[in-house]
Scaffold this active site. Structure first.
Site, PDB file in Angstrom:
ATOM      1  N   GLY A 221       6.377  -2.116   6.394  1.00  0.00           N
ATOM      2  CA  GLY A 221       7.720  -2.692   6.443  1.00  0.00           C
ATOM      3  C   GLY A 221       8.752  -1.827   7.136  1.00  0.00           C
ATOM      4  O   GLY A 221       8.525  -0.649   7.418  1.00  0.00           O
ATOM      5  N   GLU A 222       9.896  -2.438   7.437  1.00  0.00           N
ATOM      6  CA  GLU A 222      10.992  -1.747   8.105  1.00  0.00           C
ATOM      7  C   GLU A 222      12.082  -1.442   7.062  1.00  0.00           C
ATOM      8  O   GLU A 222      12.789  -2.346   6.618  1.00  0.00           O
ATOM      9  CB  GLU A 222      11.531  -2.642   9.231  1.00  0.00           C
TER      10      GLU A 222
ATOM     11  N   CYS B 211       3.615   8.432   1.096  1.00  0.00           N
ATOM     12  CA  CYS B 211       4.120   7.501   2.105  1.00  0.00           C
ATOM     13  C   CYS B 211       4.268   6.145   1.414  1.00  0.00           C
ATOM     14  O   CYS B 211       3.287   5.599   0.912  1.00  0.00           O
ATOM     15  CB  CYS B 211       3.084   7.452   3.234  1.00  0.00           C
TER      16      CYS B 211
ATOM     17  N   SER C 115      11.097   5.762  15.336  1.00  0.00           N
ATOM     18  CA  SER C 115       9.831   5.474  16.022  1.00  0.00           C
ATOM     19  C   SER C 115      10.165   5.103  17.451  1.00  0.00           C
ATOM     20  O   SER C 115      10.531   3.977  17.738  1.00  0.00           O
ATOM     21  CB  SER C 115       9.113   4.318  15.320  1.00  0.00           C
ATOM     22  N   LEU C 116      10.057   6.079  18.325  1.00  0.00           N
ATOM     23  CA  LEU C 116      10.489   5.890  19.708  1.00  0.00           C
ATOM     24  C   LEU C 116       9.344   5.308  20.554  1.00  0.00           C
ATOM     25  O   LEU C 116       9.467   4.215  21.093  1.00  0.00           O
ATOM     26  CB  LEU C 116      10.959   7.237  20.260  1.00  0.00           C
ATOM     27  N   HIS C 117       8.267   6.051  20.661  1.00  0.00           N
ATOM     28  CA  HIS C 117       7.013   5.616  21.295  1.00  0.00           C
ATOM     29  C   HIS C 117       7.067   5.351  22.798  1.00  0.00           C
ATOM     30  O   HIS C 117       6.022   5.306  23.453  1.00  0.00           O
ATOM     31  CB  HIS C 117       6.409   4.405  20.589  1.00  0.00           C
TER      32      HIS C 117
ATOM     33  N   ASN D  67      -3.848   5.566  16.180  1.00  0.00           N
ATOM     34  CA  ASN D  67      -4.985   5.175  15.352  1.00  0.00           C
ATOM     35  C   ASN D  67      -5.364   3.763  15.742  1.00  0.00           C
ATOM     36  O   ASN D  67      -4.627   2.824  15.438  1.00  0.00           O
ATOM     37  CB  ASN D  67      -4.607   5.187  13.873  1.00  0.00           C
TER      38      ASN D  67
ATOM     39  N   CYS E 222       5.748  -7.101   7.553  1.00  0.00           N
ATOM     40  CA  CYS E 222       6.858  -6.647   8.394  1.00  0.00           C
ATOM     41  C   CYS E 222       7.175  -7.741   9.403  1.00  0.00           C
ATOM     42  O   CYS E 222       6.271  -8.403   9.904  1.00  0.00           O
ATOM     43  CB  CYS E 222       6.479  -5.358   9.123  1.00  0.00           C
TER      44      CYS E 222
ATOM     45  N   SER F 235      11.807   6.307   8.012  1.00  0.00           N
ATOM     46  CA  SER F 235      11.414   6.058   9.400  1.00  0.00           C
ATOM     47  C   SER F 235      11.825   4.645   9.789  1.00  0.00           C
ATOM     48  O   SER F 235      11.607   3.700   9.045  1.00  0.00           O
ATOM     49  CB  SER F 235       9.895   6.218   9.534  1.00  0.00           C
TER      50      SER F 235
ATOM     51  N   CYS G  40       5.387  -4.971  15.956  1.00  0.00           N
ATOM     52  CA  CYS G  40       5.027  -3.957  16.954  1.00  0.00           C
ATOM     53  C   CYS G  40       3.544  -4.146  17.280  1.00  0.00           C
ATOM     54  O   CYS G  40       2.727  -4.340  16.379  1.00  0.00           O
ATOM     55  CB  CYS G  40       5.270  -2.555  16.418  1.00  0.00           C
TER      56      CYS G  40
ATOM     57  N   CYS H 276      -1.418   6.304   9.716  1.00  0.00           N
ATOM     58  CA  CYS H 276      -0.248   5.553  10.187  1.00  0.00           C
ATOM     59  C   CYS H 276      -0.670   4.286  10.885  1.00  0.00           C
ATOM     60  O   CYS H 276      -1.549   4.306  11.739  1.00  0.00           O
ATOM     61  CB  CYS H 276       0.530   6.355  11.232  1.00  0.00           C
TER      62      CYS H 276
ATOM     63  N   CYS I 273       0.652  -1.851  15.592  1.00  0.00           N
ATOM     64  CA  CYS I 273       0.697  -1.578  14.148  1.00  0.00           C
ATOM     65  C   CYS I 273       0.055  -2.705  13.346  1.00  0.00           C
ATOM     66  O   CYS I 273       0.416  -3.877  13.530  1.00  0.00           O
ATOM     67  CB  CYS I 273       2.160  -1.405  13.736  1.00  0.00           C
TER      68      CYS I 273
ATOM     69  N   GLU J  76       0.823  -1.202   0.000  1.00  0.00           N
ATOM     70  CA  GLU J  76       0.000   0.000   0.000  1.00  0.00           C
ATOM     71  C   GLU J  76       0.861   1.257   0.000  1.00  0.00           C
ATOM     72  O   GLU J  76       1.953   1.268   0.583  1.00  0.00           O
ATOM     73  CB  GLU J  76      -0.944  -0.023   1.211  1.00  0.00           C
TER      74      GLU J  76
HETATM   75  N1  SAH Z   1       8.818   0.367  10.155  1.00  0.00           N
HETATM   76  C1  SAH Z   1       9.066   1.757  10.201  1.00  0.00           C
HETATM   77  C2  SAH Z   1       8.289   2.563   9.182  1.00  0.00           C
HETATM   78  C3  SAH Z   1       6.850   2.179   8.982  1.00  0.00           C
HETATM   79  S1  SAH Z   1       5.748   2.468  10.330  1.00  0.00           S
HETATM   80  C4  SAH Z   1       8.842   2.290  11.587  1.00  0.00           C
HETATM   81  O1  SAH Z   1       8.307   1.563  12.417  1.00  0.00           O
HETATM   82  O2  SAH Z   1       9.238   3.419  11.845  1.00  0.00           O
HETATM   83  C5  SAH Z   1       5.470   4.229  10.163  1.00  0.00           C
HETATM   84  C6  SAH Z   1       5.035   4.933  11.440  1.00  0.00           C
HETATM   85  O3  SAH Z   1       3.678   4.622  11.804  1.00  0.00           O
HETATM   86  C7  SAH Z   1       5.890   4.553  12.638  1.00  0.00           C
HETATM   87  O4  SAH Z   1       6.275   5.677  13.376  1.00  0.00           O
HETATM   88  C8  SAH Z   1       4.936   3.677  13.386  1.00  0.00           C
HETATM   89  O5  SAH Z   1       5.328   3.527  14.696  1.00  0.00           O
HETATM   90  C9  SAH Z   1       3.624   4.389  13.183  1.00  0.00           C
HETATM   91  N2  SAH Z   1       2.460   3.605  13.550  1.00  0.00           N
HETATM   92  C10 SAH Z   1       2.312   2.267  13.491  1.00  0.00           C
HETATM   93  N3  SAH Z   1       1.102   1.895  13.941  1.00  0.00           N
HETATM   94  C11 SAH Z   1       0.453   3.033  14.326  1.00  0.00           C
HETATM   95  C12 SAH Z   1      -0.841   3.305  14.851  1.00  0.00           C
HETATM   96  N4  SAH Z   1      -1.720   2.330  15.079  1.00  0.00           N
HETATM   97  N5  SAH Z   1      -1.159   4.582  15.108  1.00  0.00           N
HETATM   98  C13 SAH Z   1      -0.292   5.593  14.848  1.00  0.00           C
HETATM   99  N6  SAH Z   1       0.932   5.407  14.330  1.00  0.00           N
HETATM  100  C14 SAH Z   1       1.319   4.130  14.070  1.00  0.00           C
HETATM  101 FE1  SF4 Z   2       6.951  -2.910  11.246  1.00  0.00          FE
HETATM  102 FE2  SF4 Z   2       7.109  -0.237  11.616  1.00  0.00          FE
HETATM  103 FE3  SF4 Z   2       4.764  -1.544  11.923  1.00  0.00          FE
HETATM  104 FE4  SF4 Z   2       6.709  -1.915  13.697  1.00  0.00          FE
HETATM  105  S1  SF4 Z   2       5.626   0.005  13.273  1.00  0.00           S
HETATM  106  S2  SF4 Z   2       5.454  -3.534  12.782  1.00  0.00           S
HETATM  107  S3  SF4 Z   2       8.504  -1.825  12.404  1.00  0.00           S
HETATM  108  S4  SF4 Z   2       5.911  -1.332  10.023  1.00  0.00           S
END
Ligand code: SAH
Ligand code: SF4
Length: 348
Positions: free
Chosen positions: A161-162, A103, A216-218, A293, A110, A193, A114, A336, A117, A90
């Site tokens: 994906g990463e 994007c 992506s710290l979180h 989200n 992936c 990212s 996480c 996201c 996600c 996508e």
């Molecule tokens: N794998 C990479 C890039 C893709 S994810 C990464 O993790 O950085 C892109 C962004 O979307 C990341 O910052 C991720 O943490 C965020 N993301 C994933 N799931 C989300 C959600 N449910 N709500 C908001 N942001 C989210």
């Molecule tokens: Fe993969 Fe990024 Fe989603 Fe984590 S947030 S599962 S690294 S796409």
């Protein structure tokens, strides 16, 4: 059949020399591949027919195709794209007043799982080839011109994906997108990212890349971060801090943090304070505070509005440059973390 787009310009020149063709033919082919985005050798109309036929016996071109697009009420477009071997990925286009951002995905699924996600619940089926990522961008460019009447201004590797686990293809795609014989995009308008692969962040430093990096710290403690991001068990905050400092020392490039707020998990002032402390140890320019989200597979919740504002105020009082990012395209699951390939399975 070899993919013609995977050949370097030098390889094409060498081959044509071997075939006794003039050198300028290689430049013409290159132009068809990367400026005119040709979908087949047959389209290369300024090449002699015999040459096209000979090329066609050894090489082919495969391109990504749009399977289905969804249009959000806020202008966001989500594309479900099909790869030559049938897999789906996508991409999302996000128009704002000043920018048009695309994007892009870097892998099918992936491997990092996480918890928050949607993509993390899909298996990683394969890496994208560099030219497939380039296709995501050139297709978005056509859509941007068609639907918004203006071109793409920014590219973020924040789809499925990463990116740093598909390092070579991601870097090669950026090289193509930024090259003057391609789209000629400025690397400063590209952000990759990562969930934080320390070794590859150092590699980016060694390679002297010119695009921006987002982490992506979180969560700013190892305990919390490991709970939501399993990758943190092998790439903890100390390793990431060291890798980011190394990266910055080598490139001087902008680093941003992404921090999703989850209700009652990482949205207290104690969490904000841990974030401030982590920010002091890394030369990050900006922290993007992102609204969570909600996805079906996880039970996290969005934070209350008053904890969001208290969190933001705390960061401000400590002079951390933070911005609250509201999501776009949520009505079509394009925000996201919502990219999961599950919608419109049966759509034409
Ligand atoms: N794998 C990479 C890039 C893709 S994810 C990464 O993790 O950085 C892109 C962004 O979307 C990341 O910052 C991720 O943490 C965020 N993301 C994933 N799931 C989300 C959600 N449910 N709500 C908001 N942001 C989210
Ligand atoms: Fe993969 Fe990024 Fe989603 Fe984590 S947030 S599962 S690294 S796409």
């Amino acid at each position: 059949m070899k993919n013609l787009r995977h050949q370097s310009l030098e390889a094409i020149e060498d081959l044509l020399k071997e075939w006794g063709e003039p050198k300028f033919r290689a430049a013409q082919i290159w132009d068809w591949l990367w400026k005119k985005n040709a979908g087949s050798i047959g389209e290369m109309s300024n090449l002699p027919k015999a040459l096209r036929e000979r090329l066609g016996t050894e090489f082919g071109i495969t391109k990504v195709v749009i399977h289905h697009s969804q249009f959000s009420s806020d202008g966001t477009i989500k594309n479900r794209l099909q790869l030559h071997d049938g897999h789906f990925i996508e991409s999302v286009l996000i128009p704002t007043e000043k920018r048009v951002t695309v994007c892009v995905s870097s892998q099918v699924g992936c491997s990092l799982s996480c918890k928050f996600c949607a993509t993390g619940y899909l298996p990683r089926l394969r890496n994208l080839e560099f030219d497939e990522i380039v296709d995501e961008v050139t297709m978005a460019q056509e859509q941007a011109l068609q639907h918004y009447g203006r071109p793409i201004t920014n590219i973020v590797y924040m789809g499925m994906g990463e990116p740093l686990l598909n390092y070579k293809n991601v870097l090669r795609s950026i090289e193509r997108i930024t090259s003057s014989d391609g789209m000629g995009m400025s690397p400063r308008r590209i952000t990759v990212s990562t969930s934080g692969i320390a070794k590859m962040i150092r590699q980016l430093g060694d390679d002297g890349i010119r695009f921006k990096l987002a982490l992506s710290l979180h969560a700013a403690t190892d305990e919390k971060r490991s709970e939501i991001m399993p990758i943190n068990e092998t790439n903890d905050l100390t390793m990431l801090k060291d890798a980011l400092n190394y990266f910055y020392q080598k490139t001087g490039n902008e680093i941003t943090f992404e921090y999703i707020l989850f209700r009652d998990f990482n949205d207290s002032l104690t969490d904000a304070d841990a974030l401030v402390k982590f920010c002091r140890q890394v030369p990050a320019d900006l922290v993007n505070i992102i609204e969570y989200n909600p996805i079906e597979a996880a039970d996290y919740e969005k934070p209350e509005e008053n904890s969001v504002s208290a969190f933001m105020q705390y960061l401000e009082s400590k002079r951390v440059n933070a911005r609250l990012r509201r999501s776009r395209g949520r009505d079509i699951d394009a925000a996201c973390g919502q990219l999961a390939n599950v919608n419109h399975e049966s759509a034409p």
